[in-house]
Scaffold this motif. Structure first.
Motif, PDB file in Angstrom:
ATOM      1  N   SER A   1      -7.896  -2.543 -16.940  1.00 53.67           N
ATOM      2  CA  SER A   1      -7.525  -3.781 -16.271  1.00 53.67           C
ATOM      3  C   SER A   1      -8.687  -4.249 -15.406  1.00 53.67           C
ATOM      4  O   SER A   1      -9.409  -3.453 -14.831  1.00 53.67           O
ATOM      5  CB  SER A   1      -6.286  -3.549 -15.408  1.00 53.67           C
ATOM      6  N   ASP A   2      -8.850  -5.555 -15.337  1.00 56.67           N
ATOM      7  CA  ASP A   2      -9.912  -6.130 -14.516  1.00 56.67           C
ATOM      8  C   ASP A   2      -9.445  -6.387 -13.080  1.00 56.67           C
ATOM      9  O   ASP A   2     -10.209  -6.870 -12.263  1.00 56.67           O
ATOM     10  CB  ASP A   2     -10.399  -7.445 -15.127  1.00 56.67           C
ATOM     11  N   VAL A   3      -8.204  -6.061 -12.796  1.00 53.01           N
ATOM     12  CA  VAL A   3      -7.662  -6.273 -11.463  1.00 53.01           C
ATOM     13  C   VAL A   3      -8.154  -5.157 -10.552  1.00 53.01           C
ATOM     14  O   VAL A   3      -8.040  -3.975 -10.857  1.00 53.01           O
ATOM     15  CB  VAL A   3      -6.119  -6.292 -11.491  1.00 53.01           C
ATOM     16  N   GLU A   4      -8.694  -5.540  -9.407  1.00 57.74           N
ATOM     17  CA  GLU A   4      -9.210  -4.560  -8.446  1.00 57.74           C
ATOM     18  C   GLU A   4      -8.067  -3.937  -7.664  1.00 57.74           C
ATOM     19  O   GLU A   4      -7.188  -4.626  -7.159  1.00 57.74           O
ATOM     20  CB  GLU A   4     -10.166  -5.249  -7.475  1.00 57.74           C
ATOM     21  N   GLU A   5      -8.060  -2.606  -7.582  1.00 53.75           N
ATOM     22  CA  GLU A   5      -7.037  -1.908  -6.815  1.00 53.75           C
ATOM     23  C   GLU A   5      -7.338  -2.057  -5.330  1.00 53.75           C
ATOM     24  O   GLU A   5      -8.447  -1.823  -4.869  1.00 53.75           O
ATOM     25  CB  GLU A   5      -7.026  -0.428  -7.194  1.00 53.75           C
ATOM     26  N   LEU A   6      -6.330  -2.446  -4.559  1.00 52.86           N
ATOM     27  CA  LEU A   6      -6.525  -2.683  -3.128  1.00 52.86           C
ATOM     28  C   LEU A   6      -6.459  -1.412  -2.304  1.00 52.86           C
ATOM     29  O   LEU A   6      -6.924  -1.372  -1.185  1.00 52.86           O
ATOM     30  CB  LEU A   6      -5.475  -3.685  -2.620  1.00 52.86           C
ATOM     31  N   GLY A   7      -5.872  -0.353  -2.803  1.00 51.35           N
ATOM     32  CA  GLY A   7      -5.829   0.900  -2.071  1.00 51.35           C
ATOM     33  C   GLY A   7      -4.599   1.081  -1.218  1.00 51.35           C
ATOM     34  O   GLY A   7      -4.430   2.103  -0.569  1.00 51.35           O
ATOM     35  N   GLU A   8      -3.722   0.107  -1.152  1.00 52.02           N
ATOM     36  CA  GLU A   8      -2.443   0.198  -0.452  1.00 52.02           C
ATOM     37  C   GLU A   8      -2.566   0.617   1.001  1.00 52.02           C
ATOM     38  O   GLU A   8      -1.670   1.231   1.559  1.00 52.02           O
ATOM     39  CB  GLU A   8      -1.511   1.141  -1.206  1.00 52.02           C
ATOM     40  N   GLY A   9      -3.680   0.350   1.644  1.00 52.62           N
ATOM     41  CA  GLY A   9      -3.827   0.651   3.060  1.00 52.62           C
ATOM     42  C   GLY A   9      -4.169   2.081   3.391  1.00 52.62           C
ATOM     43  O   GLY A   9      -4.051   2.500   4.531  1.00 52.62           O
ATOM     44  N   HIS A  10      -4.575   2.860   2.403  1.00 57.44           N
ATOM     45  CA  HIS A  10      -4.953   4.249   2.665  1.00 57.44           C
ATOM     46  C   HIS A  10      -6.377   4.274   3.196  1.00 57.44           C
ATOM     47  O   HIS A  10      -7.340   4.446   2.457  1.00 57.44           O
ATOM     48  CB  HIS A  10      -4.850   5.095   1.387  1.00 57.44           C
ATOM     49  N   SER A  11      -6.506   4.085   4.498  1.00 56.00           N
ATOM     50  CA  SER A  11      -7.820   4.074   5.130  1.00 56.00           C
ATOM     51  C   SER A  11      -7.683   4.637   6.537  1.00 56.00           C
ATOM     52  O   SER A  11      -6.595   4.656   7.106  1.00 56.00           O
ATOM     53  CB  SER A  11      -8.364   2.643   5.191  1.00 56.00           C
ATOM     54  N   PRO A  12      -8.794   5.097   7.095  1.00 57.26           N
ATOM     55  CA  PRO A  12      -8.729   5.589   8.484  1.00 57.26           C
ATOM     56  C   PRO A  12      -8.220   4.521   9.458  1.00 57.26           C
ATOM     57  O   PRO A  12      -7.482   4.850  10.396  1.00 57.26           O
ATOM     58  CB  PRO A  12     -10.179   5.974   8.790  1.00 57.26           C
ATOM     59  N   ALA A  13      -8.583   3.269   9.239  1.00 53.45           N
ATOM     60  CA  ALA A  13      -8.135   2.201  10.132  1.00 53.45           C
ATOM     61  C   ALA A  13      -6.622   2.028  10.066  1.00 53.45           C
ATOM     62  O   ALA A  13      -5.944   1.912  11.099  1.00 53.45           O
ATOM     63  CB  ALA A  13      -8.827   0.887   9.765  1.00 53.45           C
ATOM     64  N   ALA A  14      -6.073   2.023   8.861  1.00 55.47           N
ATOM     65  CA  ALA A  14      -4.628   1.838   8.700  1.00 55.47           C
ATOM     66  C   ALA A  14      -3.854   3.023   9.263  1.00 55.47           C
ATOM     67  O   ALA A  14      -2.856   2.850   9.968  1.00 55.47           O
ATOM     68  CB  ALA A  14      -4.297   1.640   7.227  1.00 55.47           C
ATOM     69  N   TRP A  15      -4.301   4.236   8.956  1.00 55.36           N
ATOM     70  CA  TRP A  15      -3.619   5.423   9.459  1.00 55.36           C
ATOM     71  C   TRP A  15      -3.650   5.472  10.985  1.00 55.36           C
ATOM     72  O   TRP A  15      -2.655   5.811  11.626  1.00 55.36           O
ATOM     73  CB  TRP A  15      -4.238   6.695   8.877  1.00 55.36           C
ATOM     74  N   THR A  16      -4.782   5.146  11.576  1.00 54.99           N
ATOM     75  CA  THR A  16      -4.895   5.151  13.041  1.00 54.99           C
ATOM     76  C   THR A  16      -3.949   4.141  13.662  1.00 54.99           C
ATOM     77  O   THR A  16      -3.236   4.453  14.623  1.00 54.99           O
ATOM     78  CB  THR A  16      -6.350   4.867  13.465  1.00 54.99           C
ATOM     79  N   ALA A  17      -3.924   2.931  13.112  1.00 53.25           N
ATOM     80  CA  ALA A  17      -3.049   1.885  13.642  1.00 53.25           C
ATOM     81  C   ALA A  17      -1.586   2.297  13.572  1.00 53.25           C
ATOM     82  O   ALA A  17      -0.835   2.146  14.541  1.00 53.25           O
ATOM     83  CB  ALA A  17      -3.269   0.578  12.870  1.00 53.25           C
ATOM     84  N   VAL A  18      -1.179   2.839  12.448  1.00 57.56           N
ATOM     85  CA  VAL A  18       0.227   3.215  12.266  1.00 57.56           C
ATOM     86  C   VAL A  18       0.610   4.380  13.177  1.00 57.56           C
ATOM     87  O   VAL A  18       1.677   4.357  13.803  1.00 57.56           O
ATOM     88  CB  VAL A  18       0.499   3.545  10.786  1.00 57.56           C
ATOM     89  N   ILE A  19      -0.235   5.391  13.275  1.00 60.20           N
ATOM     90  CA  ILE A  19       0.101   6.551  14.106  1.00 60.20           C
ATOM     91  C   ILE A  19       0.196   6.165  15.583  1.00 60.20           C
ATOM     92  O   ILE A  19       1.155   6.538  16.271  1.00 60.20           O
ATOM     93  CB  ILE A  19      -0.912   7.692  13.882  1.00 60.20           C
ATOM     94  N   VAL A  20      -0.765   5.406  16.085  1.00 59.85           N
ATOM     95  CA  VAL A  20      -0.732   5.004  17.498  1.00 59.85           C
ATOM     96  C   VAL A  20       0.478   4.106  17.758  1.00 59.85           C
ATOM     97  O   VAL A  20       1.180   4.263  18.772  1.00 59.85           O
ATOM     98  CB  VAL A  20      -2.051   4.314  17.905  1.00 59.85           C
ATOM     99  N   ALA A  21       0.760   3.179  16.843  1.00 55.48           N
ATOM    100  CA  ALA A  21       1.911   2.294  17.018  1.00 55.48           C
ATOM    101  C   ALA A  21       3.221   3.082  16.991  1.00 55.48           C
ATOM    102  O   ALA A  21       4.131   2.817  17.788  1.00 55.48           O
ATOM    103  CB  ALA A  21       1.915   1.212  15.945  1.00 55.48           C
TER     104      ALA A  21
END
Length: 76
Positions: free
Chosen positions: A3-23
């Motif tokens: 597929s030529d569609v780029e996978e977005l990664g569903e928010g699996h990043s240090p920035a997303a994890w940090t935001a969710v844990i602190v919140a």
């Protein structure tokens, strides 16, 4: 199947994890403080929750978000 569609990664990043844990910590503290009727702590927890989202945004801008310059890309 390719597929030529780029996978977005569903928010699996240090920035997303940090935001969710602190919140989540802020929300948990705020919930307990609300039940115990400690008004100042409710507002402090609300501030901590907001700080979590701002921290996630700042980390994403610094390159720690999905497809950021400072994150490792996983091959599937």
């Amino acid at each position: 199947m390719s597929s030529d569609v780029e996978e977005l990664g569903e928010g699996h990043s240090p920035a997303a994890w940090t935001a969710v844990i602190v919140a989540l910590v802020g929300i948990a503290i705020g919930t307990v403080a609300f039940v115990l009727d400690v008004q100042w702590l409710v507002w402090a927890a609300a501030g901590l929750t907001l700080v979590g989202f701002i921290l996630g945004w700042a980390l994403a801008r610094a390159g720690y978000g999905v497809n950021g310059s400072r994150t490792q890309h996983k091959e599937h």
